[in-house]
Enzyme design. Structure first.
Site, PDB file in Angstrom:
ATOM      1  N   ILE A  12      10.998   7.821  -0.650  1.00 37.19           N
ATOM      2  CA  ILE A  12      11.253   7.737  -2.087  1.00 37.19           C
ATOM      3  C   ILE A  12      11.141   9.115  -2.733  1.00 37.19           C
ATOM      4  O   ILE A  12      11.975   9.501  -3.559  1.00 37.19           O
ATOM      5  CB  ILE A  12      10.294   6.738  -2.758  1.00 37.19           C
ATOM      6  N   ASP A  38       3.734  18.357   0.898  1.00 38.12           N
ATOM      7  CA  ASP A  38       3.773  17.228   1.828  1.00 38.12           C
ATOM      8  C   ASP A  38       3.152  17.683   3.143  1.00 38.12           C
ATOM      9  O   ASP A  38       3.454  18.777   3.624  1.00 38.12           O
ATOM     10  CB  ASP A  38       5.225  16.783   2.051  1.00 38.12           C
ATOM     11  N   ALA A  85       2.713  10.886  -2.755  1.00 33.85           N
ATOM     12  CA  ALA A  85       2.041  10.987  -1.460  1.00 33.85           C
ATOM     13  C   ALA A  85       1.097   9.812  -1.236  1.00 33.85           C
ATOM     14  O   ALA A  85       0.223   9.537  -2.054  1.00 33.85           O
ATOM     15  CB  ALA A  85       1.266  12.302  -1.384  1.00 33.85           C
ATOM     16  N   ASP A 129       3.910  -3.071  -6.070  1.00 35.46           N
ATOM     17  CA  ASP A 129       3.609  -4.436  -6.499  1.00 35.46           C
ATOM     18  C   ASP A 129       2.544  -5.097  -5.630  1.00 35.46           C
ATOM     19  O   ASP A 129       1.961  -6.117  -6.009  1.00 35.46           O
ATOM     20  CB  ASP A 129       4.874  -5.298  -6.510  1.00 35.46           C
ATOM     21  N   GLU A 130       2.248  -4.528  -4.475  1.00 40.71           N
ATOM     22  CA  GLU A 130       1.296  -5.156  -3.558  1.00 40.71           C
ATOM     23  C   GLU A 130      -0.129  -5.179  -4.101  1.00 40.71           C
ATOM     24  O   GLU A 130      -0.983  -5.904  -3.572  1.00 40.71           O
ATOM     25  CB  GLU A 130       1.347  -4.465  -2.195  1.00 40.71           C
ATOM     26  N   TYR A 152      -4.285  -1.354   2.610  1.00 46.08           N
ATOM     27  CA  TYR A 152      -3.311  -0.496   1.926  1.00 46.08           C
ATOM     28  C   TYR A 152      -3.238  -0.831   0.448  1.00 46.08           C
ATOM     29  O   TYR A 152      -3.342   0.046  -0.417  1.00 46.08           O
ATOM     30  CB  TYR A 152      -1.924  -0.640   2.563  1.00 46.08           C
ATOM     31  N   ASN A 181       9.842  -3.844  -3.309  1.00 38.19           N
ATOM     32  CA  ASN A 181      10.148  -3.267  -1.999  1.00 38.19           C
ATOM     33  C   ASN A 181      11.419  -2.422  -2.071  1.00 38.19           C
ATOM     34  O   ASN A 181      12.466  -2.909  -2.470  1.00 38.19           O
ATOM     35  CB  ASN A 181      10.340  -4.368  -0.959  1.00 38.19           C
ATOM     36  N   TYR A 209       8.013 -12.167  11.166  1.00 37.04           N
ATOM     37  CA  TYR A 209       6.649 -12.687  11.092  1.00 37.04           C
ATOM     38  C   TYR A 209       6.627 -14.164  10.692  1.00 37.04           C
ATOM     39  O   TYR A 209       7.341 -14.582   9.762  1.00 37.04           O
ATOM     40  CB  TYR A 209       5.831 -11.916  10.057  1.00 37.04           C
ATOM     41  N   ASP A 274       2.266 -14.212  12.710  1.00 36.88           N
ATOM     42  CA  ASP A 274       2.169 -13.599  11.387  1.00 36.88           C
ATOM     43  C   ASP A 274       1.060 -12.558  11.370  1.00 36.88           C
ATOM     44  O   ASP A 274       0.062 -12.666  12.090  1.00 36.88           O
ATOM     45  CB  ASP A 274       1.881 -14.682  10.343  1.00 36.88           C
ATOM     46  N   LYS A 276      -2.073 -10.328   9.684  1.00 39.54           N
ATOM     47  CA  LYS A 276      -3.226 -10.653   8.855  1.00 39.54           C
ATOM     48  C   LYS A 276      -2.949 -10.279   7.399  1.00 39.54           C
ATOM     49  O   LYS A 276      -2.357  -9.239   7.121  1.00 39.54           O
ATOM     50  CB  LYS A 276      -4.455  -9.891   9.343  1.00 39.54           C
TER      51      LYS A 276
END
EC number: 4.2.1.46
Length: 320
Positions: A12, A38, A85, A129-130, A152, A181, A209, A274, A276
């Site tokens: 991105i 980076d 980053a 969004d996670e 994460y 995503n 998954y 699947d 975890k």
């Protein structure tokens, strides 16, 4: 505008940098300097910056955002920060969370402290969004409580809250964005779309998954960059803005689309155990950025996938 872009050799970040240099996205002031810092981990690639590197306004510094001395020196020469980053792969965070805490949380703290000392004009913090966890129906608004389910996501939620706290405590000009995503050319093949496309092009099976019914909203990276530019230029300090793609599908539906795009049979699907903490569904309400800043996703998903598959076909040397 003299902008420091962290993680700018990644997927991105490199698209954002290229769009800044080319003028494809609008900025609040003319861009006079773009510096990418980076560390060039597995997801960073200098080839992603080939187009931008030809411009005299561009420079690249290899280094870690946790390096306080390096960041201090860089921050002194810039007036704006776009912070991409991050360690971003859920599966890797499940196996070893330490690098995610170090980069996503501690690295963000190092950047914020240096930005505060040097009176940076705007700090754009790019997130995901996670951080919200999973939602069965409807869509998250920006004020929804954070409930991350993976290391994460937890590290990103922590970095979001830290960035917003610097606004509340110090009056720092911070804007946080959270996106759906992403997909598009130059995405490292650990994420679903490039992983599946590259495996299909190599004649391999693709691992789906669980039952394949986890749902994601998909956002073309160029639409994401336009949303980021709007937030950078006109977003209100201390606010969170969602950047969504407006195209939801189950993982199995997406897999079938990728099979067709790559000319592969359904027999190439391999259902696997699947992972975890696998969130069932993500969905962002992006009406805030649409209403305040005029954002709308432009890239039709079918067209975006065709472009993406064509890029991986034509650039095998990039991913092999």
């Amino acid at each position: 505008m003299k902008i420091l872009v962290t993680g700018g050799a990644g997927f991105i970040g490199s698209h954002f940098v290229t769009s800044l240099i080319s003028g494809d996205i609008a900025t609040p002031q003319p861009v006079t300097q773009v510096t990418v810092v980076d560390k060039l981990g597995y997801g960073g690639n200098l080839r992603n910056l080939a187009e931008a590197s030809a411009d005299p306004r561009f420079s690249f510094v290899r280094g870690d955002i946790c390096d306080e001395g390096l960041i201090e020196g860089l921050m002194a020469r810039h007036d704006t920060v776009a912070h991409f980053a991050a360690e971003t792969h859920v599966d890797r965070s499940v196996v070893a969370s330490g690098p995610f805490v170090a980069s996503n949380l501690v690295g963000t703290q190092v950047l914020l402290d240096a930005a505060l000392r040097h009176h940076i004009g705007r700090f754009l913090h790019v997130s995901t969004d996670e951080v919200y966890g999973s939602i069965d129906t409807g869509s998250w608004a920006e004020g929804h409580p954070l409930a991350p389910n993976s290391p994460y996501a937890a590290s990103k939620a922590g970095s979001d809250l830290l960035a917003l706290a610097y606004h509340q405590t110090h009056g720092m000009d911070v804007v946080v964005t959270r996106c759906s995503n992403n997909y598009g050319p130059r995405q490292f093949p650990e994420k679903m779309i490039p992983l599946f496309v590259t495996r299909l092009l190599d004649g391999l099976d693709v691992p789906v998954y669980g039952d394949g019914r986890n749902i994601r909203d998909w956002l073309h990276v160029s639409d994401h960059c336009r949303g980021l530019a709007l937030a950078l230029g006109a977003g209100r300090a201390g606010e969170v803005y969602h950047i969504g793609g407006g195209w939801e599908a189950t993982n199995l539906e997406l897999t079938e689309i990728l099979l067709e795009a790559c000319g592969a049979p359904a027999s190439r699907i391999s259902f696997v155990t699947d992972r975890k903490g696998h969130d069932r569904r993500y969905s962002l309400d992006y009406s805030k950025i649409a209403g305040e800043l005029g954002y709308r996703p432009r890239v039709d998903f079918t067209d975006g996938i065709a472009e993406t598959v064509a890029w991986y076909r034509a650039n095998r040397s990039w991913w092999t």
